[in-house]
Design an enzyme around this catalytic site. Sequence first.
Site, PDB file in Angstrom:
ATOM      1  N   ARG A  48      22.988  73.594 143.348  1.00  0.00           N
ATOM      2  CA  ARG A  48      21.708  73.491 144.041  1.00  0.00           C
ATOM      3  C   ARG A  48      20.560  73.549 143.034  1.00  0.00           C
ATOM      4  O   ARG A  48      20.701  74.130 141.963  1.00  0.00           O
ATOM      5  CB  ARG A  48      21.537  74.632 145.052  1.00  0.00           C
ATOM      6  CG  ARG A  48      22.518  74.593 146.209  1.00  0.00           C
ATOM      7  CD  ARG A  48      22.255  75.734 147.164  1.00  0.00           C
ATOM      8  NE  ARG A  48      23.239  75.780 148.240  1.00  0.00           N
ATOM      9  CZ  ARG A  48      23.280  76.724 149.176  1.00  0.00           C
ATOM     10  NH1 ARG A  48      22.386  77.696 149.173  1.00  0.00           N
ATOM     11  NH2 ARG A  48      24.198  76.695 150.121  1.00  0.00           N
ATOM     12  N   SER A 147      22.012  73.618 152.151  1.00  0.00           N
ATOM     13  CA  SER A 147      22.124  74.507 153.298  1.00  0.00           C
ATOM     14  C   SER A 147      20.740  74.874 153.834  1.00  0.00           C
ATOM     15  O   SER A 147      19.933  74.000 154.114  1.00  0.00           O
ATOM     16  CB  SER A 147      22.945  75.747 152.921  1.00  0.00           C
ATOM     17  OG  SER A 147      23.249  76.521 154.054  1.00  0.00           O
ATOM     18  N   LYS A 157      28.100  69.849 147.489  1.00  0.00           N
ATOM     19  CA  LYS A 157      29.300  70.680 147.500  1.00  0.00           C
ATOM     20  C   LYS A 157      30.516  69.811 147.798  1.00  0.00           C
ATOM     21  O   LYS A 157      30.416  68.777 148.473  1.00  0.00           O
ATOM     22  CB  LYS A 157      29.178  71.824 148.507  1.00  0.00           C
ATOM     23  CG  LYS A 157      28.952  71.425 149.959  1.00  0.00           C
ATOM     24  CD  LYS A 157      28.800  72.671 150.826  1.00  0.00           C
ATOM     25  CE  LYS A 157      28.571  72.328 152.284  1.00  0.00           C
ATOM     26  NZ  LYS A 157      28.443  73.525 153.142  1.00  0.00           N
TER      27      LYS A 157
END
Length: 542
Positions: A48, A147, A157
């Site tokens: 991220r 997310s 991911k």
Amino acid sequence: MSVSEHAGQLADAADLVDVDALLGAYFDERPDPSEEGQRVAFGTSGHRGTSTARTFNEAHVLAIAEAICRYRREQGIDGPLFLGRDTHALSAPATQSIVEVLCAHGVEVMVDADDGFTPTPAISHAILTHNRGGGSGTADGIVVTPSHNPPQDGGVKYNPPHGGPADTDVTGWMQREANALLENELRDVKRTKDTSGVHRHDYVSAYVDDLPAVIDLDAIRESGLRMGVDPLGGASVAYWAAIAERHGLDLTITNDQVDPTFRFVPRDWDGKIRMDCSSPYAMAKLRDLAHQFDVAFANDPDADRHGIVTPGAGLLNPNHHLAVCISYLFGGARDWPKDTAVGKTLVSSAIIDRVAADLGRRVLEVPVGFKWFVAGLLDGTLGFGGEESAGASFLRRDGGPWSTDKDGLIPCLLAAEMTARGDDPGERYEALTERFGRPSYRRVDVAADAQQKAVLSKLSADQVTGEQLAGEPIREVLTEAPGNGAPIGGVKVVAESAWFAARPSGTEDVYKVYAESFKGDEDLERVIAEAEELVAAALGGS
């Protein structure tokens, strides 16, 4: 924790993320692999970062995609790759970058049939369905998402053929490979504009039409239950619309907007926009509407988290809903074998242990990370796996696997199922506390430098020398999870009525203290204070 005066309020236009700047930086900024913060780094949920800080740029994504292709080749993964993405601004260009690399390697790429968004649980479900159904080759997947992170972030991911989050041996290999590619200025990355390897897949139908296998939708429909849902501008928007239509439910989507600035999501505790469906601040709008529905719920942008709102209890703490789900599922709502266990992470509430013991169910207590539940959900030995951060999944009604990654939709629908049967989740939790005690739970961050965090991650039990916690004898000092013996990456200290766990943050100069007491808020504050003292003594004596 200092709460911002703007928490729970909508951001001003001037404070919204500059989407054009984000997209420009994605392509224009080049990360420097000699700078540690600009390298590929896989945490518990992939890599991220944000483009303007050179932590999530085209170079990162191309390198990660190339590493995934090389991993597939080494492992003999020769089937389709199911590719999902959420509604963050950086997810669209990152998806395109990934497609170019996958197609250059001849991978069959499965994208949404309508070029829509595809949440994490739909990818996990698709992988398992393909591999269980004998489709051509072995399938795996990628989800492009950070997310619940703020709008400026991006993420990637990888889900191997078991459908769940990749283990650290996999992500560690990919991280090393990707960083080597960055260091070599991406010379060995294959990419193409020929997207003939891209195929359309109806993720929505595949997931939504299969839901009766995991949730009693007939009971919900026949009850006439009034439900509300706020997708928080995320990838579940089309799924909730399809669920309502195809299953004939009285379900109102309170906000169906999709906007990469997430301007309609109230600011979180620190004043930032963060699409966290377990935050009372981010959920302020849905909480205000709670009286209009029998039960309401929400998801984060990739729909791997759930938030439950009832008229009486308001927003349920994630730990509370985990306990409620476990007591309902294992208390007669599902006919699963007696040896089917309950899975919890070691920082989840101890009320789960008390509920499971009363039901005669074994508890599998594992380190933080949903990957630890994958094997049990896959073979049916684990009926439910849940994390304190509002992530959970559970088996089909017949005991088979549904998903091996967090599924934010089915805990919401389970709340509706129990409400339809006259079992309000908020009221059920109150009944549980009357029987098993009322826990007070909190997480705090404590400043720690890199050296201290490294020491904490490798503590041994004998380095924690205290004998009491909040006036009670310390029963256990754990550095390995009791459920599987895996290292905690920190320490957990347990007494009769209280416990705490301390773990270093992977991204910030802090360590996290999770603490709980069954003696009330005042005792919890004592537990937290003593936890910091015990950890400081252990670090000082290392």
